[in-house]
Design an enzyme around this catalytic site. Structure first.
Site, PDB file in Angstrom:
ATOM      1  N   ASP A 131      15.767 -76.911 -12.960  1.00 35.71           N
ATOM      2  CA  ASP A 131      15.220 -75.698 -13.565  1.00 35.71           C
ATOM      3  C   ASP A 131      15.158 -74.631 -12.474  1.00 35.71           C
ATOM      4  OD1 ASP A 131      13.018 -76.350 -12.017  1.00 35.71           O
ATOM      5  OD2 ASP A 131      11.709 -76.814 -13.699  1.00 35.71           O
TER       6      ASP A 131
ATOM      7  N   ASP B  18      14.914 -82.144 -22.318  1.00 39.12           N
ATOM      8  CA  ASP B  18      14.244 -82.856 -21.221  1.00 39.12           C
ATOM      9  C   ASP B  18      12.763 -82.874 -21.538  1.00 39.12           C
ATOM     10  OD1 ASP B  18      13.873 -79.860 -20.389  1.00 39.12           O
ATOM     11  OD2 ASP B  18      12.438 -80.977 -19.189  1.00 39.12           O
TER      12      ASP B  18
ATOM     13  N   CYS C 239      13.423-104.102 -29.495  1.00 42.00           N
ATOM     14  CA  CYS C 239      13.793-103.385 -28.270  1.00 42.00           C
ATOM     15  C   CYS C 239      14.358-104.359 -27.240  1.00 42.00           C
ATOM     16  CB  CYS C 239      12.576-102.661 -27.697  1.00 42.00           C
ATOM     17  SG  CYS C 239      12.934-101.725 -26.199  1.00 42.00           S
TER      18      CYS C 239
ATOM     19  N   CYS D 227      14.679-103.645 -23.936  1.00 43.86           N
ATOM     20  CA  CYS D 227      14.289-103.277 -22.568  1.00 43.86           C
ATOM     21  C   CYS D 227      13.571-104.456 -21.899  1.00 43.86           C
ATOM     22  CB  CYS D 227      13.413-102.022 -22.581  1.00 43.86           C
ATOM     23  SG  CYS D 227      11.656-102.353 -22.772  1.00 43.86           S
TER      24      CYS D 227
ATOM     25  N   CYS E  76      10.027-105.359 -23.158  1.00 42.71           N
ATOM     26  CA  CYS E  76       9.955-106.025 -24.459  1.00 42.71           C
ATOM     27  C   CYS E  76      10.598-107.411 -24.452  1.00 42.71           C
ATOM     28  CB  CYS E  76      10.608-105.150 -25.529  1.00 42.71           C
ATOM     29  SG  CYS E  76       9.692-103.628 -25.830  1.00 42.71           S
TER      30      CYS E  76
ATOM     31  N   HIS F 107      10.222 -98.940 -20.806  1.00 44.85           N
ATOM     32  CA  HIS F 107      10.330 -99.044 -22.259  1.00 44.85           C
ATOM     33  C   HIS F 107      10.476 -97.661 -22.899  1.00 44.85           C
ATOM     34  CE1 HIS F 107       9.661 -99.840 -26.470  1.00 44.85           C
ATOM     35  NE2 HIS F 107       8.812 -98.820 -26.421  1.00 44.85           N
TER      36      HIS F 107
HETATM   37 ZN   LIG Z   1      11.055-101.960 -24.990  1.00 47.34          ZN
END
Ligand SMILES: [Zn+2]
Length: 395
Positions: A112, A286, A324, A326, A329, A355
């Site tokens: 930015d 963003d 999920c 990730c 998880c 996550h």
């Molecule tokens: Zn997750």
């Protein structure tokens, strides 16, 4: 003139090999309604759009290793000029090889301009036609930011996508204040373009201002198109006006910008803000939300927001979201996430941030696929229907 830059100038057999710059470009692959999917090409890699950019304020996405950020599916990061110019300073980063090398992120970086954060974070600021003078929130030292200095700093950082230096009022503000601010930002946009110069492989984005006012948005878009940029951002939104007012503005403002250039909505947002923005023709966004929430025990899932510090998770062996993939998880229970948050363990921020970033990128991938397949409306309905279910019932 030969062009070289760290990482693109290879030495072999004593010969310096200059690799020609690859131009910054954007190709639109498919549209579905106003929603668009495409690819931004840069010398540092491709950015799939619509894209969500995690925020690396102080040259780090807090609680995440760069390779972990990449593993969530992020193609590009955002860095903050204001923070980096104060500490460790742009000159120091340049001397150490630039921001990519400094923070160990080789893919594209957007910075930015510092304008928004000077206005929102700095005390004792003074705004003139030339720019802004302010005192550092770190040590009270005095600094000046102008369009020229902002371009210089972003060049020292080695940013791939540079933002024009601009100014925007917090909403609500009266029409006179919004118009005055927008016109100043347009004069600064012309000075930013002049100072940026011709830098093959790097992009400069103009920023549309004008608050929620259609006529000012139009005037701003015309001024920016006249100057000519590699991409166009929508500024002055997500500054307190609320989702409904933001969507009302997004119903017309993106249409005023060139269709063949990326459109970036700054500082957005929550998952439903992101989906609503993409639906209205936004390509890039963003927000600090997924990483900031991760540090305060808030998880974002397909079924809405989960507050992991809530006692109902203390004995729950299930993951945050069974769908999920990730690491948080796959490998940890809600009970564990609850325990480490309550115990102030660092891994709590690491797992919840991972996550959240993973989930935000999953939304982007879902939308890219849906737009490419011409089924965005069905995807959007499922997104809202799943959220309406609410979080899973306690055991
Ligand atoms: Zn997750």
């Amino acid at each position: 003139m030969l062009w070289s830059r760290a990482g693109f100038t290879g030495k072999s057999g004593g010969m310096t090999q200059n690799i020609q710059p690859q131009r910054f470009s954007f190709s639109l692959n498919a549209t579905d309604g106003k929603a668009r999917t495409g690819v931004i090409s840069t010398p540092r890699g491709e950015i799939r759009t619509p894209a969500f950019m995690p925020v690396g304020t102080a040259a780090t996405v807090k609680a995440m290793m760069p390779e972990s950020v990449r593993a969530t599916g992020a193609d590009i990061l955002l860095g903050n000029t204001y923070h980096l110019m104060l500490r460790p300073t742009a000159e120091r980063i340049a001397n150490l090889g630039g921001l990519h090398k400094f923070m160990n992120w080789e893919r594209p970086i957007l910075t930015d301009s510092g304008g928004f954060q000077v206005m929102s974070l700095s005390e004792l600021r003074k705004l003139t036609e030339k720019g802004v003078t302010f005192r550092s929130h770190v040590d009270g030292s005095k600094h000046e930011l102008t369009p020229e200095r902002s371009m210089e700093i972003q060049k020292l950082l080695g940013s791939d996508i540079v933002m024009c230096f601009d100014e925007c009022p917090a909403l609500p503000a009266d029409r006179g204040r919004i118009a005055e601010s927008m016109r100043l930002s347009m004069r600064w946009a012309a000075r930013s373009k002049e100072a940026f110069g011709d830098r093959p492989g790097y992009a400069l984005f103009g920023i549309q201002q004008g608050g929620l006012e259609r006529d000012f948005r139009e005037e701003s878009a015309e001024a920016l198109k006249e100057i000519g940029f590699d991409g166009y951002a929508l500024g002055g939104l997500a500054v307190g006006e609320g989702q409904e007012a933001m969507f009302d503005t997004l119903d017309f403002a993106p249409d005023m910008l060139p269709t063949d250039k990326p459109r970036y909505l700054m500082g957005v947002g929550k998952p439903d803000d992101i989906v609503g923005a993409v639906k209205r023709g936004i390509d890039m966004m963003d927000c600090v939300l997924p990483s900031r929430s991760g540090r305060t025990g808030q998880a974002w899932t397909r079924r809405g927001q989960v507050n992991i510090k809530n006692a109902r998770h203390a004995d729950d062996p299930r993951p945050l979201d069974e769908h999920c993939t990730c690491p948080a998880c796959r490998n940890y229970s809600r009970a564990y996430l609850h325990h480490v948050f309550r115990s102030h363990e660092i891994i709590s921020s690491m797992l919840l941030t991972w996550h959240n970033l993973h989930y935000f990128q999953e939304i982007m991938q879902g939308m890219r696929d849906a737009i490419a397949g011409g089924r965005f409306a069905a995807w959007e309905k499922e997104f809202h229907d799943t959220r309406a279910l609410g979080d899973i019932e306690p055991l």
